[in-house]
Write a protein that holds these residues in place. Structure first.
Motif, PDB file in Angstrom:
ATOM      1  N   GLY A 153       0.831  -1.208   0.000  1.00 44.99           N
ATOM      2  CA  GLY A 153       0.000   0.000   0.000  1.00 44.99           C
ATOM      3  C   GLY A 153       0.859   1.247   0.000  1.00 44.99           C
ATOM      4  N   SER A 154       1.946   1.192   0.750  1.00 43.79           N
ATOM      5  CA  SER A 154       2.865   2.321   0.777  1.00 43.79           C
ATOM      6  C   SER A 154       3.546   2.493  -0.579  1.00 43.79           C
ATOM      7  N   ALA A 155       4.017   1.367  -1.106  1.00 39.29           N
ATOM      8  CA  ALA A 155       4.791   1.428  -2.350  1.00 39.29           C
ATOM      9  C   ALA A 155       3.922   1.840  -3.537  1.00 39.29           C
ATOM     10  N   VAL A 156       2.725   1.287  -3.602  1.00 37.35           N
ATOM     11  CA  VAL A 156       1.863   1.608  -4.738  1.00 37.35           C
ATOM     12  C   VAL A 156       1.157   2.923  -4.473  1.00 37.35           C
ATOM     13  N   GLY A 157       1.458   3.898  -5.274  1.00 32.42           N
ATOM     14  CA  GLY A 157       0.845   5.195  -5.039  1.00 32.42           C
ATOM     15  C   GLY A 157       0.880   6.016  -6.304  1.00 32.42           C
ATOM     16  N   LEU A 158       0.896   7.321  -6.116  1.00 31.85           N
ATOM     17  CA  LEU A 158       0.948   8.204  -7.269  1.00 31.85           C
ATOM     18  C   LEU A 158       2.166   7.893  -8.126  1.00 31.85           C
ATOM     19  N   GLY A 159       3.224   7.422  -7.468  1.00 34.83           N
ATOM     20  CA  GLY A 159       4.435   7.058  -8.200  1.00 34.83           C
ATOM     21  C   GLY A 159       4.149   6.019  -9.272  1.00 34.83           C
ATOM     22  N   ASN A 160       3.287   5.066  -8.971  1.00 28.78           N
ATOM     23  CA  ASN A 160       2.991   4.005  -9.936  1.00 28.78           C
ATOM     24  C   ASN A 160       2.008   4.457 -10.998  1.00 28.78           C
ATOM     25  N   ILE A 161       0.992   5.194 -10.574  1.00 26.65           N
ATOM     26  CA  ILE A 161      -0.115   5.436 -11.495  1.00 26.65           C
ATOM     27  C   ILE A 161       0.018   6.774 -12.208  1.00 26.65           C
TER      28      ILE A 161
ATOM     29  N   MET B 253       8.207  15.588   4.794  1.00 26.16           N
ATOM     30  CA  MET B 253       8.234  16.602   3.738  1.00 26.16           C
ATOM     31  C   MET B 253       7.573  16.092   2.455  1.00 26.16           C
ATOM     32  N   ILE B 254       7.820  14.805   2.144  1.00 27.63           N
ATOM     33  CA  ILE B 254       7.186  14.255   0.940  1.00 27.63           C
ATOM     34  C   ILE B 254       5.674  14.305   1.109  1.00 27.63           C
ATOM     35  N   LEU B 255       5.232  13.930   2.305  1.00 22.42           N
ATOM     36  CA  LEU B 255       3.787  13.911   2.529  1.00 22.42           C
ATOM     37  C   LEU B 255       3.168  15.292   2.338  1.00 22.42           C
TER      38      LEU B 255
ATOM     39  N   PHE C  14       3.792  17.562   0.216  1.00 23.36           N
ATOM     40  CA  PHE C  14       3.347  17.895  -1.151  1.00 23.36           C
ATOM     41  C   PHE C  14       2.543  16.765  -1.782  1.00 23.36           C
ATOM     42  N   TYR C  15       2.715  15.567  -1.219  1.00 22.22           N
ATOM     43  CA  TYR C  15       1.943  14.426  -1.727  1.00 22.22           C
ATOM     44  C   TYR C  15       0.444  14.631  -1.497  1.00 22.22           C
ATOM     45  N   VAL C  16       0.088  15.210  -0.353  1.00 21.23           N
ATOM     46  CA  VAL C  16      -1.349  15.420  -0.101  1.00 21.23           C
ATOM     47  C   VAL C  16      -1.957  16.405  -1.103  1.00 21.23           C
TER      48      VAL C  16
ATOM     49  N   PHE D  58      13.782   4.201  -5.900  1.00 20.16           N
ATOM     50  CA  PHE D  58      13.685   4.533  -4.476  1.00 20.16           C
ATOM     51  C   PHE D  58      12.301   5.056  -4.128  1.00 20.16           C
ATOM     52  N   PHE D  59      11.836   5.959  -4.956  1.00 17.20           N
ATOM     53  CA  PHE D  59      10.554   6.596  -4.650  1.00 17.20           C
ATOM     54  C   PHE D  59       9.418   5.583  -4.667  1.00 17.20           C
ATOM     55  N   THR D  60       9.400   4.753  -5.695  1.00 14.58           N
ATOM     56  CA  THR D  60       8.247   3.878  -5.854  1.00 14.58           C
ATOM     57  C   THR D  60       8.222   2.785  -4.793  1.00 14.58           C
ATOM     58  N   LEU D  61       9.384   2.414  -4.268  1.00 13.13           N
ATOM     59  CA  LEU D  61       9.372   1.417  -3.196  1.00 13.13           C
ATOM     60  C   LEU D  61       9.306   2.086  -1.821  1.00 13.13           C
ATOM     61  N   SER D  62       9.077   3.383  -1.801  1.00 15.32           N
ATOM     62  CA  SER D  62       8.967   4.152  -0.551  1.00 15.32           C
ATOM     63  C   SER D  62      10.223   4.066   0.312  1.00 15.32           C
ATOM     64  N   LEU D  63      11.385   3.974  -0.337  1.00 13.99           N
ATOM     65  CA  LEU D  63      12.602   3.782   0.444  1.00 13.99           C
ATOM     66  C   LEU D  63      13.171   5.087   0.974  1.00 13.99           C
ATOM     67  N   SER D  64      14.003   4.980   1.988  1.00 18.67           N
ATOM     68  CA  SER D  64      14.741   6.107   2.564  1.00 18.67           C
ATOM     69  C   SER D  64      13.853   7.237   3.028  1.00 18.67           C
ATOM     70  N   ALA D  65      12.651   6.953   3.412  1.00 16.69           N
ATOM     71  CA  ALA D  65      11.833   8.022   3.978  1.00 16.69           C
ATOM     72  C   ALA D  65      11.106   7.525   5.206  1.00 16.69           C
ATOM     73  N   GLY D  66      11.685   6.540   5.839  1.00 14.79           N
ATOM     74  CA  GLY D  66      11.137   6.107   7.120  1.00 14.79           C
ATOM     75  C   GLY D  66       9.959   5.157   7.032  1.00 14.79           C
TER      76      GLY D  66
ATOM     77  N   VAL E  28      -0.594   7.341   4.342  1.00  8.81           N
ATOM     78  CA  VAL E  28      -0.598   6.764   5.682  1.00  8.81           C
ATOM     79  C   VAL E  28       0.810   6.328   6.096  1.00  8.81           C
ATOM     80  N   SER E  29       1.542   5.738   5.155  1.00  7.03           N
ATOM     81  CA  SER E  29       2.863   5.211   5.513  1.00  7.03           C
ATOM     82  C   SER E  29       3.877   6.312   5.760  1.00  7.03           C
ATOM     83  N   MET E  30       3.671   7.456   5.124  1.00  4.73           N
ATOM     84  CA  MET E  30       4.690   8.502   5.243  1.00  4.73           C
ATOM     85  C   MET E  30       4.676   9.169   6.604  1.00  4.73           C
ATOM     86  N   ILE E  31       3.541   9.107   7.291  1.00  8.66           N
ATOM     87  CA  ILE E  31       3.464   9.781   8.582  1.00  8.66           C
ATOM     88  C   ILE E  31       3.707   8.801   9.725  1.00  8.66           C
TER      89      ILE E  31
HETATM   90  N1  TRP Z   1       5.864   4.830  -3.076  1.00  6.18           N
HETATM   91  C1  TRP Z   1       4.819   5.786  -3.177  1.00  6.18           C
HETATM   92  C2  TRP Z   1       4.462   6.012  -4.609  1.00  6.18           C
HETATM   93  O1  TRP Z   1       4.961   5.368  -5.474  1.00  6.18           O
HETATM   94  C3  TRP Z   1       5.164   7.081  -2.561  1.00  6.18           C
HETATM   95  C4  TRP Z   1       5.628   6.947  -1.187  1.00  6.18           C
HETATM   96  C5  TRP Z   1       4.951   6.465  -0.146  1.00  6.18           C
HETATM   97  C6  TRP Z   1       6.867   7.298  -0.714  1.00  6.18           C
HETATM   98  N2  TRP Z   1       5.719   6.492   0.971  1.00  6.18           N
HETATM   99  C7  TRP Z   1       6.878   6.986   0.628  1.00  6.18           C
HETATM  100  C8  TRP Z   1       7.947   7.803  -1.358  1.00  6.18           C
HETATM  101  C9  TRP Z   1       7.985   7.187   1.379  1.00  6.18           C
HETATM  102  C10 TRP Z   1       9.058   7.991  -0.600  1.00  6.18           C
HETATM  103  C11 TRP Z   1       9.094   7.683   0.721  1.00  6.18           C
HETATM  104  O2  TRP Z   1       3.650   6.855  -4.880  1.00  6.18           O
END
Ligand code: TRP
Length: 486
Positions: free
Chosen positions: A23-31, A106-108, A110-112, A231-239, A328-331
Motif C-alpha cells: 500500500g505504501s509502495a503503490v501510489g501516485l508514483g505508480n499510477i 516533507m514528501i507527505l 506535497f503528496y497530499v 527509491f521513490f516507488t518502493l517508498s525507500l529512505s523516507a522512514g 498513511v505510511s509517510m506519517i
Molecule cells: N511509493 C509511493 C508512490 O509510489 C510514494 C511513497 C509512499 C513514498 N511512501 C513513501 C515515497 C515514502 C518515498 C518515501 O507513490
C-alpha cells in the motif's frame, strides 16, 4: 544475538506487512509518475532499465531498511540508533533515521496536494465537470482547479484528515484493517480498466510501447530517472518501510516479503501503464505528455470512449485509494516517534503531526496560486519540497543506510535478520556496499551538474570504477576476513 527489542505492535494477519508495505509502495508514483516517465523516456527501454534498478538497487536497499526496523523495533530514529549501538557505534548514526523521518514528512506535505487533485478530479468525474473538446480545454480545467486556494486547500485538507484518522486508530485497527479492503479493491478496479482496454482498441499498441525494447531509445537521463524512481516507488529512505518493518514478526522472511512487495509494486505500475496507454493511443494522443498525462490527456481520451465516464470515476477512485495508502505510511514514522519518545497517545500524535503537516502542505498548495511567485532560486515551495527530498534527502539516506549496513555495523545483525544463504548474503553485501552506492552517487553528480553523465557511452568507465572500488573495498574491509573464516 538476543539484543533484540521487544515489539509493542505487530502486524496480526499473515499478509499484514505485505499489504501495508505494498500500500505504501503503490501510489501516485505508480499510477501518475511511472506511466508518464515511461512515455517521456521511450517506452520499453525505460521499463527494462527500471526493472534492473528495482532488482539491483531497490530490493537490497529495502531488505536493509526492513532489517533495521525489525532489529531496532522502533521509529526510524530509535531503530537506527539501537542497531548502531548494538554494533558499538555512537548515537550520531541515528542522524540517518532523523533524515528519513523528516523526508517522509516533507514528501507527505506535497503528496497530499497531488492526492487532493485526485479527489478533486474524482468529484469532477462524478459531477460531469470534465468536459471539453481538446487538450487545451483540459489544461484550462486543470488550471482552474489549481487557481482557487480555497477549493484546492479543501481537497488537500480532506486527504490530511482521512490520513490522520486512519493512522490515529493504530497499526492494526487503523492501518492493517483498512489495507485489507483498500488494496484488493484497488487491484480489482485496475483489472476492470485493463479488461475494458483489451476490447476497446489501442491495447496492442500499448503492449508494444511498454514491452518492446529499443536500445537506441535508452538515454542516460532515463537511467538516472529510473534509479531515483526505484527509491521513490518502493517508498525507500523516507522512514516508511523502516517504520512498518518494526512491526514485522520475527518468524517472517525479510527477503521473501521484500520480493513480494517489489513484484506487486512493479506489476501494478505495469498494469497502470496497460490501463492508461490504450486510451491514449486509441485516441491518437502523445504518450510523452508529461505530468499532465493522467489529468489532461486521459480524461479527454475517456470522453471519446463508450462508458468512458464510468471508467473515469473508477480510475480516480483507484488513484485516490492508492494515494491514501501511501500517505498513511509517510506519517507513520513521525507518529511512532511521538508515541515512543514523547509519550503521546496514537491519536494525539496523529493529530498534532497532522496540524504541522497541514501548515506545510498549505504552503505547498499555495505554490499553485497565491504563492506562485514566492520563489527562491527559481523554485517555488512545492518544487523545493520535491527537489530536496527526491534529489537529496532520499538518496543521502539510502546511501547512509546501505554503507552503514555494508561496512560499519556488525554483519551478524544482518545475517540474523536476513537469514540468507551464504551466497545470497554475499550478493546482498555486494549490492549494498558497491552497486547501490555507486548508483546513488551518480544521481548526486547529476543533481549537482558538476559533470555531464552519459551512461550510454561511458558505461565501460562506470563498470571499471565499480570493479576497482569493489576490489579495493574488499581488500580494505576488515570484515571480509571474518566472513571467510565464518
Ligand atoms: N511509493 C509511493 C508512490 O509510489 C510514494 C511513497 C509512499 C513514498 N511512501 C513513501 C515515497 C515514502 C518515498 C518515501 O507513490
Amino acid at each position: 544475538m538476543t539484543a533484540r527489542q521487544q515489539p509493542k505492535n505487530l502486524w496480526i494477519g499473515r499478509w499484514g506487512f505485505v499489504l501495508a508495505a505494498t500500500g505504501s509502495a503503490v501510489g501516485l508514483g505508480n499510477i501518475w509518475k511511472f506511466p508518464y516517465m515511461t512515455g517521456e523516456y521511450g517506452g520499453g527501454a525505460f521499463v527494462l532499465v527500471y526493472l534492473a534498478c528495482i532488482l539491483c538497487i531497490g530490493i537490497p536497499a529495502m531488505m536493509t531498511e526492513i532489517a533495521f526496523g525489525r532489529r531496532g523495533r522502533g521509529s526510524p530514529i530509535d531503530a537506527v540508533k539501537r542497531v548502531a549501538q548494538e554494533s558499538g557505534r555512537g548515537k550520531i548514526w541515528s542522524g540517518f533515521g532523523w533524515m528519513s523521518m523528516l523526508a517522509g514528512f516533507m514528501i507527505l506535505s506535497f503528496y497530499v496536494v497531488v492526492a487532493g487533485w485526485s479527489l478533486a478530479y474524482l468529484w469532477k468525474a462524478i459531477s460531469g465537470g470534465l468536459q471539453g473538446g481538446s487538450v487545451d480545454d483540459m489544461a484550462a480545467i486543470f488550471g482552474a482547479n489549481n487557481a482557487n486556494p480555497l477549493t484546492l486547500g479543501a481537497w488537500s485538507t480532506l486527504v490530511t484528515v482521512v490520513t490522520m484518522f486512519i493512522v490515529g486508530k493504530g497499526v492494526q485497527e487503523g492501518i492493517e484493517r483498512n489495507m485489507r479492503w483498500m488494496m484488493p479493491g484497488m487491484v480489482l478496479l485496475l483489472l476492470v480498466m485493463i479488461v475494458y482496454a483489451m476490447f476497446s482498441g489501442g491495447f496492442g499498441e500499448a503492449v508494444t510501447f511498454l514491452f518492446s525494447f529499443e536500445v537506441g531509445k535508452l538515454s542516460s537521463e532515463g537511467l538516472l530517472a529510473a534509479m531515483g524512481h526505484a527509491f521513490f516507488t518502493l517508498s525507500l529512505s523516507a522512514g516508511a518501510i523502516m517504520a512498518y518493518g518494526a512491526y514485522l514478526p520475527d518468524n517472517k522472511s525479510i527477503a521473501r516479503t521484500t520480493f513480494t512487495v517489489a513484484i506487486c509494486d512493479t506489476l501494478i505500475a505495469l498494469m497502470a501503464g496497460l490501463a492508461i496507454f490504450p486510451a491514449i493511443f486509441a485516441n491518437g494522443m502523445d504518450p510523452a505528455s508529461g505530468p499532465g498525462l493522467i489529468f489532461m490527456s486521459l480524461p479527454l481520451a475517456f470522453q471519446q470512449m463508450p462508458l468512458g465516464s464510468v471508467l473515469q470515476v473508477i480510475f480516480f477512485v483507484m488513484l485516490s485509494v492508492a494515494a491514501l495508502t501511501s500517505a498513511v505510511s509517510m506519517i507513520e514514522a513521525t507518529v511512532a516517534w511521538l508515541t515512543e519518545r514523547k509519550g503521546m497517545s496514537r491519536k494525539a500524535a496523529a493529530w498534532s503531526s497532522g496540524i504541522v503537516l497541514w501548515l506545510l502542505s498549505t504552503l505547498a498548495m499555495l505554490s499553485f496560486n497565491l504563492g506562485a511567485d514566492w520563489t527562491f532560486a527559481g523554485k517555488n515551495f512545492f518544487d523545493w519540497l520535491d527537489y530536496l527530498t527526491s534529489r537529496w534527502m532520499m538518496p543521502l539516506g539510502g546511501l547512509g543506510l546501505c554503507l552503514m549496513a555494508g561496512f560499519l555495523l556488525r554483519d551478524e545483525i544482518f545475517r540474523d535478520e536476513l537469514r540468507l544463504s551464504k551466497r545470497q548474503h554475499a550478493l546482498w553485501l555486494l549490492m549494498v556496499r558497491y552497486v547501490s552506492p555507486l548508483g546513488i552517487v551518480l544521481i548526486f553528480i547529476d543533481a549537482l551538474g558538476v559533470m555531464s553523465i552519459d551512461i550510454g557511452s561511458q558505461w565501460p568507465w562506470f563498470l571499471a570504477v565499480l570493479v576497482v572500488i569493489a576490489v579495493l573495498g574488499e581488500m580494505l574491509s576488515p570484515r571480509v576476513k571474518r566472513q571467510f573464516t565464518g
